[in-house]
Design an enzyme around this catalytic site. Sequence first.
Site, mmCIF file in Angstrom:
data_model
loop_
_atom_site.group_PDB
_atom_site.id
_atom_site.type_symbol
_atom_site.label_atom_id
_atom_site.label_comp_id
_atom_site.label_asym_id
_atom_site.label_seq_id
_atom_site.Cartn_x
_atom_site.Cartn_y
_atom_site.Cartn_z
ATOM 1 N N LYS A 66 0.767 -0.688 0.108
ATOM 2 C CA LYS A 66 0.014 -0.290 0.080
ATOM 3 C C LYS A 66 0.870 1.657 -0.231
ATOM 4 C CE LYS A 66 -4.395 -1.611 2.739
ATOM 5 N NZ LYS A 66 -5.318 -0.985 3.277
ATOM 6 N N ASP A 102 -9.956 3.228 2.179
ATOM 7 C CA ASP A 102 -10.128 2.517 3.342
ATOM 8 C C ASP A 102 -10.233 3.928 4.442
ATOM 9 O OD1 ASP A 102 -9.400 0.156 3.808
ATOM 10 O OD2 ASP A 102 -6.696 0.814 3.694
HETATM 11 P P1 NDP Z 1 -0.047 -2.950 9.607
HETATM 12 O O1 NDP Z 1 1.088 -4.098 10.089
HETATM 13 O O2 NDP Z 1 0.578 -2.186 9.182
HETATM 14 O O3 NDP Z 1 -0.129 -2.385 11.324
HETATM 15 C C1 NDP Z 1 0.120 -3.709 12.706
HETATM 16 C C2 NDP Z 1 -0.203 -3.014 14.000
HETATM 17 O O4 NDP Z 1 -0.915 -4.106 14.603
HETATM 18 C C3 NDP Z 1 0.585 -2.145 14.840
HETATM 19 O O5 NDP Z 1 0.252 -1.209 15.958
HETATM 20 C C4 NDP Z 1 1.497 -3.412 15.606
HETATM 21 O O6 NDP Z 1 2.206 -2.721 16.572
HETATM 22 C C5 NDP Z 1 0.358 -4.592 15.801
HETATM 23 N N1 NDP Z 1 0.322 -5.628 16.168
HETATM 24 C C6 NDP Z 1 0.464 -6.534 15.808
HETATM 25 N N2 NDP Z 1 1.274 -7.228 16.279
HETATM 26 C C7 NDP Z 1 1.086 -7.187 18.283
HETATM 27 C C8 NDP Z 1 1.172 -7.459 18.835
HETATM 28 N N3 NDP Z 1 1.593 -8.790 19.258
HETATM 29 N N4 NDP Z 1 1.117 -6.626 20.253
HETATM 30 C C9 NDP Z 1 1.323 -5.418 20.489
HETATM 31 N N5 NDP Z 1 0.945 -4.612 18.865
HETATM 32 C C10 NDP Z 1 0.928 -5.458 17.954
HETATM 33 O O7 NDP Z 1 -1.442 -3.437 9.960
HETATM 34 P P2 NDP Z 1 -2.753 -2.924 8.946
HETATM 35 O O8 NDP Z 1 -2.357 -1.492 9.903
HETATM 36 O O9 NDP Z 1 -2.855 -2.622 7.769
HETATM 37 O O10 NDP Z 1 -3.691 -3.304 10.106
HETATM 38 C C11 NDP Z 1 -4.702 -3.718 10.911
HETATM 39 C C12 NDP Z 1 -5.448 -4.624 11.324
HETATM 40 O O11 NDP Z 1 -6.065 -3.850 10.401
HETATM 41 C C13 NDP Z 1 -5.417 -5.903 10.982
HETATM 42 O O12 NDP Z 1 -6.197 -6.530 11.168
HETATM 43 C C14 NDP Z 1 -6.293 -5.887 9.619
HETATM 44 O O13 NDP Z 1 -6.622 -6.875 8.786
HETATM 45 C C15 NDP Z 1 -7.153 -4.724 10.098
HETATM 46 N N6 NDP Z 1 -7.479 -3.664 8.669
HETATM 47 C C16 NDP Z 1 -8.820 -3.964 8.492
HETATM 48 C C17 NDP Z 1 -9.416 -3.368 7.241
HETATM 49 C C18 NDP Z 1 -11.522 -2.978 6.943
HETATM 50 O O14 NDP Z 1 -11.679 -2.906 5.742
HETATM 51 N N7 NDP Z 1 -11.879 -3.562 7.882
HETATM 52 C C19 NDP Z 1 -8.512 -2.094 6.842
HETATM 53 C C20 NDP Z 1 -7.212 -1.932 7.055
HETATM 54 C C21 NDP Z 1 -6.944 -3.105 8.402
HETATM 55 P P3 NDP Z 1 3.546 -2.147 15.515
HETATM 56 O O15 NDP Z 1 3.866 -1.521 15.213
HETATM 57 O O16 NDP Z 1 4.026 -2.289 17.806
HETATM 58 O O17 NDP Z 1 3.878 -4.086 15.274
#
Ligand code: NDP
Length: 326
Positions: A66, A102
């Site tokens: 993206k 989004d």
């Molecule tokens: P990214 O990979 O960009 O971000 C992931 C986020 O989750 C980061 O803030 C990360 O923290 C955090 N994270 C992951 N694992 C852990 C953990 N074990 N403990 C604490 N924090 C954690 O993903 P996206 O932002 O693209 O997606 C995030 C969620 O949103 C996903 O589940 C995705 O499916 C959902 N989503 C849904 C959409 C919809 O249309 N419904 C649209 C876009 C996303 P850190 O930075 O510290 O690693």
Amino acid sequence: MTKRVVLIGHPVAHSLSGAMQQAAFDALGVDATYEQWDRTTLQLADAVGEIRDDAFLGANITIPHKERVVPLIDRSTEDALATGAVNTLTREGRRLVGHNTDVPGFAAALDRLVGRQKMPRQAVVLGAGGGARAVVFGLIREGFQRVVVFNRHLHRAEGLVRFFGRSAAHMELKAMPWHESIIESELAKTRVLVNATSIGLTSDESPLPAGILPGDLLVLDLIYNRTRFLRDAEAAGSIVLDGETMLLHQGAAAFSLWTGQPAPLEVMAAALAEARAQGLRSAEGEPAGETPVPAIERSEPAPDAEAAPDAEAAPASEEAAATTAG
Ligand code: NDP
């Protein structure tokens, strides 16, 4: 000639987006097919180049491309520029335009969550990835006055805050360290809570212990599933909504951009539900769930318990912005 729309990501399997978009094309008699292209980062530039051809209406872009796609296209719209991420491409001749649907997807979910209540002005956002950027931008644009972002890696939340520095100049946008006591005290001052982390995506875990969730919040989880987080929040008395509405509306916005027609929302929602029952996943990776649980409906509107705005200015962070991955 049958037109083509492609979803580019890595990995991409048969996705909920494919089912929803193909159903919409078929329902409105648009002669187009929706294909999934699994392309690595090294293959991305060639794939984007192919879409410039007349045969294509456009594309969806998903994890992990993206942000990487931005320098490969000719123009970005306001939502894409504001978030630094593109999830939809359209063509203007051989030129490619990047959009971020989004953002309207989140706006639709927020509207549904808030319902007939007065739009709140305070929110807590968990997560600082690509999804969180669309959420924070949507909250800024909606007129929220105080938004606090918690993230496991604080520097990434600080990078997000800095990224939105100018568009958030009129309000308080803060990054705070992920400590339960700090989150609990912020939740006492807020009305809207959004989970934009992927915690709960592949396991039955919640980003927060149930005990710190107040009972009068409006709670959104971007994950397309009835997560533990939502179950706990609902049990505490909050109004909750899962990621289905956002997924549906980001898809509907993309459909309209490609075809110039209003999206057939009911057809798309039905296709989503059916595809999910068959075990498909969304392009964002949400588990479709072998035992599908319907999206959570709003319960009765809660009384508007909006907290008084906090006038304290957001501290400027000098931390380097981290790249988002989503
Ligand atoms: P990214 O990979 O960009 O971000 C992931 C986020 O989750 C980061 O803030 C990360 O923290 C955090 N994270 C992951 N694992 C852990 C953990 N074990 N403990 C604490 N924090 C954690 O993903 P996206 O932002 O693209 O997606 C995030 C969620 O949103 C996903 O589940 C995705 O499916 C959902 N989503 C849904 C959409 C919809 O249309 N419904 C649209 C876009 C996303 P850190 O930075 O510290 O690693």
